[in-house]
Design an enzyme around this catalytic site. Structure first.
Site, PDB file in Angstrom:
ATOM      1  N   ARG A 177       0.683  -1.072   0.044  1.00  0.00           N
ATOM      2  CA  ARG A 177       0.167  -0.193   0.029  1.00  0.00           C
ATOM      3  C   ARG A 177       0.770   1.207  -0.185  1.00  0.00           C
ATOM      4  O   ARG A 177       1.232   1.964   1.000  1.00  0.00           O
ATOM      5  CB  ARG A 177      -0.898   0.169   1.190  1.00  0.00           C
ATOM      6  CG  ARG A 177      -0.525  -0.383   2.513  1.00  0.00           C
ATOM      7  CD  ARG A 177      -1.440  -0.567   3.454  1.00  0.00           C
ATOM      8  NE  ARG A 177      -2.202  -1.936   3.219  1.00  0.00           N
ATOM      9  CZ  ARG A 177      -1.851  -3.010   3.735  1.00  0.00           C
ATOM     10  NH1 ARG A 177      -0.637  -2.981   4.383  1.00  0.00           N
ATOM     11  NH2 ARG A 177      -2.368  -3.941   3.398  1.00  0.00           N
ATOM     12  N   ASP A 200       1.704  -9.917   5.456  1.00  0.00           N
ATOM     13  CA  ASP A 200       0.156  -9.314   5.297  1.00  0.00           C
ATOM     14  C   ASP A 200      -0.885 -10.158   5.491  1.00  0.00           C
ATOM     15  O   ASP A 200      -1.934 -10.180   6.143  1.00  0.00           O
ATOM     16  CB  ASP A 200      -0.089  -8.728   3.931  1.00  0.00           C
ATOM     17  CG  ASP A 200       0.005  -6.865   4.113  1.00  0.00           C
ATOM     18  OD1 ASP A 200       1.058  -6.616   5.024  1.00  0.00           O
ATOM     19  OD2 ASP A 200      -0.759  -6.297   3.721  1.00  0.00           O
ATOM     20  N   THR A 201      -0.782 -11.492   4.922  1.00  0.00           N
ATOM     21  CA  THR A 201      -1.563 -12.550   4.807  1.00  0.00           C
ATOM     22  C   THR A 201      -2.079 -12.876   6.356  1.00  0.00           C
ATOM     23  O   THR A 201      -3.291 -13.220   6.714  1.00  0.00           O
ATOM     24  CB  THR A 201      -0.982 -13.640   4.386  1.00  0.00           C
ATOM     25  OG1 THR A 201       0.242 -14.212   4.835  1.00  0.00           O
ATOM     26  CG2 THR A 201      -0.903 -13.833   2.718  1.00  0.00           C
ATOM     27  N   CYS A 251       0.078 -22.895  -0.262  1.00  0.00           N
ATOM     28  CA  CYS A 251       0.920 -22.157   0.445  1.00  0.00           C
ATOM     29  C   CYS A 251       2.152 -22.812   1.193  1.00  0.00           C
ATOM     30  O   CYS A 251       1.967 -23.776   1.886  1.00  0.00           O
ATOM     31  CB  CYS A 251       0.010 -21.661   1.559  1.00  0.00           C
ATOM     32  SG  CYS A 251       0.994 -20.445   2.746  1.00  0.00           S
ATOM     33  N   LEU A 252       3.369 -22.386   0.913  1.00  0.00           N
ATOM     34  CA  LEU A 252       4.550 -22.726   1.552  1.00  0.00           C
ATOM     35  C   LEU A 252       4.626 -22.691   3.246  1.00  0.00           C
ATOM     36  O   LEU A 252       5.106 -23.488   3.720  1.00  0.00           O
ATOM     37  CB  LEU A 252       5.696 -22.232   1.127  1.00  0.00           C
ATOM     38  CG  LEU A 252       7.255 -22.539   1.760  1.00  0.00           C
ATOM     39  CD1 LEU A 252       7.618 -24.003   1.446  1.00  0.00           C
ATOM     40  CD2 LEU A 252       8.480 -21.423   1.275  1.00  0.00           C
ATOM     41  N   GLY A 253       3.966 -21.575   3.623  1.00  0.00           N
ATOM     42  CA  GLY A 253       3.930 -21.150   4.999  1.00  0.00           C
ATOM     43  C   GLY A 253       2.610 -21.697   5.737  1.00  0.00           C
ATOM     44  O   GLY A 253       2.550 -21.136   6.946  1.00  0.00           O
TER      45      GLY A 253
HETATM   46  C1  HEM Z   1      -2.902 -17.071   7.046  1.00  0.00           C
HETATM   47  C2  HEM Z   1      -1.911 -16.794   6.178  1.00  0.00           C
HETATM   48  C3  HEM Z   1      -1.694 -17.167   4.819  1.00  0.00           C
HETATM   49  C4  HEM Z   1      -2.472 -17.388   3.856  1.00  0.00           C
HETATM   50  C5  HEM Z   1      -3.952 -17.209   4.147  1.00  0.00           C
HETATM   51  C6  HEM Z   1      -1.673 -17.764   2.698  1.00  0.00           C
HETATM   52  C7  HEM Z   1      -2.291 -18.049   1.413  1.00  0.00           C
HETATM   53  C8  HEM Z   1      -1.404 -18.324   0.470  1.00  0.00           C
HETATM   54  C9  HEM Z   1      -2.152 -18.669  -0.975  1.00  0.00           C
HETATM   55  C10 HEM Z   1      -3.584 -18.525  -1.245  1.00  0.00           C
HETATM   56  C11 HEM Z   1      -1.073 -19.019  -1.797  1.00  0.00           C
HETATM   57  C12 HEM Z   1      -1.138 -19.673  -3.242  1.00  0.00           C
HETATM   58  C13 HEM Z   1      -0.787 -18.573  -4.157  1.00  0.00           C
HETATM   59  C14 HEM Z   1      -0.969 -19.220  -5.675  1.00  0.00           C
HETATM   60  O1  HEM Z   1      -1.579 -20.143  -5.945  1.00  0.00           O
HETATM   61  O2  HEM Z   1      -0.453 -18.384  -6.418  1.00  0.00           O
HETATM   62  C15 HEM Z   1      -0.060 -18.958  -1.065  1.00  0.00           C
HETATM   63  C16 HEM Z   1       1.368 -19.458  -1.573  1.00  0.00           C
HETATM   64  C17 HEM Z   1       2.480 -18.826  -0.866  1.00  0.00           C
HETATM   65  N1  HEM Z   1       2.665 -18.822   0.530  1.00  0.00           N
HETATM   66 FE1  HEM Z   1       1.394 -18.244   1.810  1.00  0.00          FE
HETATM   67  N2  HEM Z   1      -0.307 -17.658   3.008  1.00  0.00           N
HETATM   68  C18 HEM Z   1      -0.245 -17.399   4.410  1.00  0.00           C
HETATM   69  C19 HEM Z   1       0.864 -17.451   5.096  1.00  0.00           C
HETATM   70  C20 HEM Z   1       2.214 -17.588   4.644  1.00  0.00           C
HETATM   71  C21 HEM Z   1       3.255 -17.591   5.370  1.00  0.00           C
HETATM   72  C22 HEM Z   1       3.600 -17.360   6.777  1.00  0.00           C
HETATM   73  C23 HEM Z   1       4.443 -17.619   4.484  1.00  0.00           C
HETATM   74  C24 HEM Z   1       5.978 -17.687   4.895  1.00  0.00           C
HETATM   75  C25 HEM Z   1       6.768 -18.256   4.249  1.00  0.00           C
HETATM   76  C26 HEM Z   1       3.797 -17.852   3.135  1.00  0.00           C
HETATM   77  C27 HEM Z   1       4.464 -18.142   2.147  1.00  0.00           C
HETATM   78  C28 HEM Z   1       3.967 -18.425   1.041  1.00  0.00           C
HETATM   79  C29 HEM Z   1       4.767 -18.879  -0.522  1.00  0.00           C
HETATM   80  C30 HEM Z   1       6.055 -18.609  -0.424  1.00  0.00           C
HETATM   81  C31 HEM Z   1       3.867 -19.226  -1.448  1.00  0.00           C
HETATM   82  C32 HEM Z   1       4.285 -19.597  -2.786  1.00  0.00           C
HETATM   83  C33 HEM Z   1       4.161 -21.232  -2.982  1.00  0.00           C
HETATM   84  C34 HEM Z   1       4.449 -21.626  -4.276  1.00  0.00           C
HETATM   85  O3  HEM Z   1       3.906 -20.828  -5.290  1.00  0.00           O
HETATM   86  O4  HEM Z   1       4.775 -22.653  -4.383  1.00  0.00           O
HETATM   87  N3  HEM Z   1       2.432 -17.723   3.276  1.00  0.00           N
HETATM   88  N4  HEM Z   1      -0.168 -18.465   0.437  1.00  0.00           N
END
Ligand code: HEM
Length: 399
Positions: free
Chosen positions: A168, A241-242, A348-350
């Site tokens: 933002r 932010d997520t 999601c990796l996280g």
């Molecule tokens: C409640 C919290 C979270 C939500 C709702 C969330 C949601 C998502 C979603 C929907 C995707 C899929 C994206 C896609 O298909 O294009 C994603 C991918 C990803 N998330 Fe999260 N996320 C969260 C927390 C985190 C955290 C804490 C990390 C810390 C490392 C993280 C790292 C990633 C990464 C690296 C990807 C890409 C994975 C890939 O493309 O192989 N996320 N997340």
């Protein structure tokens, strides 16, 4: 009197509208009707809304690709890894990254996460009021993340400034040129920040994520500097932010649904299942974009090669076909294969990390402040896109 959520029937489908962002579920449900004129597209991008179709699209990156030939909108100079690349290259990176965010590794840092949560809550619990986003939801995941990455806690404000500079930008509303410029400048600062962090660890590795990246190999070769930067950049944008948004949505839901909140206060063992149900219901990451690689038909809808589509995770998560009764928030829901973390190879990796952060936040908040409400006369504000509760004034009896 608190200004409660708007009448859902009156809300049009427009993810960029703050009224929709506040209470999107009923509008999503209307999109499942193929006759609905709204089900077709958002700003020219066709929508995938049904659960079954969304899951298929997420699981078939050879048809619905994450490699987008669009201008880098987030201040980046290259695609972020692994989110903006497709298998098989994406799979090679996930093989390195998945173990760093495994359930076991994340469970090991649970005590540290809990102590960050309690320290933040201690700072405001006695005052009987707070603006929850600033007091807790923003700093909590950031502090934890700095620790996991091995970065100094004093960098918190800088980290927040860099993240916000992309997500933002502080530029006049509607001035796209200024926003793009600000993002590009901030992007350069993000690369420079992580370059320094990488250099500091070369030859002097520590037990942190950046050092693990330095030691990782693909096909017998170490990652390049740019690959490491493209991973760190995504962590900064995707991992903070997520979590902030999800905690805000959950806390607001429980403020406005005191019976549900009391059930969790009296039965904290329900919290892990409740976290999943609130992820489903709130789906703070409302959708993910994909580019169609060949003409394809999903259900009654055709998607043509080259088009940019939006997989609307929020809509899929209230599809009666998968979640009946989908409009009911059941904090003890059994089978819950929600798509709030996406699905398929880019899931999601996280997610293990996020789940622990979300559970601990809810456990500690409800333990310390079991009875809270939105400050009378105030209206919480939810941002469009990622549904962050950017203004969440809460009050409780602290006597
Ligand atoms: C409640 C919290 C979270 C939500 C709702 C969330 C949601 C998502 C979603 C929907 C995707 C899929 C994206 C896609 O298909 O294009 C994603 C991918 C990803 N998330 Fe999260 N996320 C969260 C927390 C985190 C955290 C804490 C990390 C810390 C490392 C993280 C790292 C990633 C990464 C690296 C990807 C890409 C994975 C890939 O493309 O192989 N996320 N997340």
């Amino acid at each position: 009197m608190t200004n409660g959520p708007p009448d859902p029937e009156a809300i049009p489908f427009n993810p960029l509208d703050p009224g929709f962002a506040r209470s999107p579920q009923s509008s999503y449900a209307r999109l499942h009707d193929p006759q609905s004129p709204q089900s077709a597209a958002l700003a020219g991008s066709p929508l995938i809304t049904r659960y079954e179709d969304a899951l298929w699209a997420l699981r078939h990156p050879e048809v619905f690709s994450s490699e987008m030939d669009v201008e880098m909108a987030l201040g980046t100079e290259r695609p972020m890894i692994p989110q903006q690349i497709d298998p098989p290259r994406q799979t090679q990176f996930r093989k390195i990254l998945d173990p760093l965010f495994s359930r076991k590794r994340m469970q090991a840092i649970e005590p540290a996460i809990r102590s960050h949560a309690t320290r933040l809550i201690d700072a405001f619990a006695g005052s009987g009021r707070c603006e929850f986003n600033r007091a807790f939801a923003i700093p909590y995941p950031c502090i934890i993340f700095l620790q996991l990455m091995g970065l100094p806690p004093e960098d918190l404000d800088l980290f927040l400034e860099l993240k916000d500079g992309i997500i933002r930008p502080p530029t006049p509303a509607g001035d796209m040129e200024a926003a793009v410029e600000h993002r590009a400048k901030t992007g350069k600062r993000i690369y420079a920040y992580f370059e320094d962090a990488i250099d500091e660890r070369r030859g002097e590795p520590r037990d942190d994520i950046i050092s693990h990246l330095l030691g990782a190999q693909i096909d017998g070769k170490p990652l390049t500097r740019n690959e490491m930067l493209d991973i760190c950049y995504l962590f900064l944008l995707g991992g903070l932010d997520t979590v902030t948004a999800t905690i805000g949505c959950n806390v607001l839901y429980l403020a406005e649904n005191p019976t549900q909140r009391r059930r969790l206060v009296e039965n904290p063992e329900l919290i892990p299942v409740a976290v999943e149900e609130l992820l489903r219901w709130e789906t703070p990451v409302t959708g993910v974009p994909r580019v169609v690689k060949r003409d394809v038909r999903l259900g009654e809808r055709e998607f043509s090669k080259g088009s940019l589509v939006m997989i609307l995770l929020g809509a899929a998560n209230v599809d009666e076909g998968e979640f009946a009764p989908a409009e009911q928030v059941d904090l003890e829901r059994g089978r819950n294969r929600h798509l709030a973390f996406g699905g398929g190879p880019h899931r999601c990796l996280g997610s293990h990390f996020a789940r622990i952060e979300l559970r601990i936040a809810m456990e500690e908040l409800l333990r310390r402040i079991p009875d809270y409400e939105v400050a009378p006369g105030e209206s919480p504000r939810v941002s469009p896109g990622i549904r962050e509760v950017i203004y969440l004034p809460l009050v409780w009896d602290a006597s």
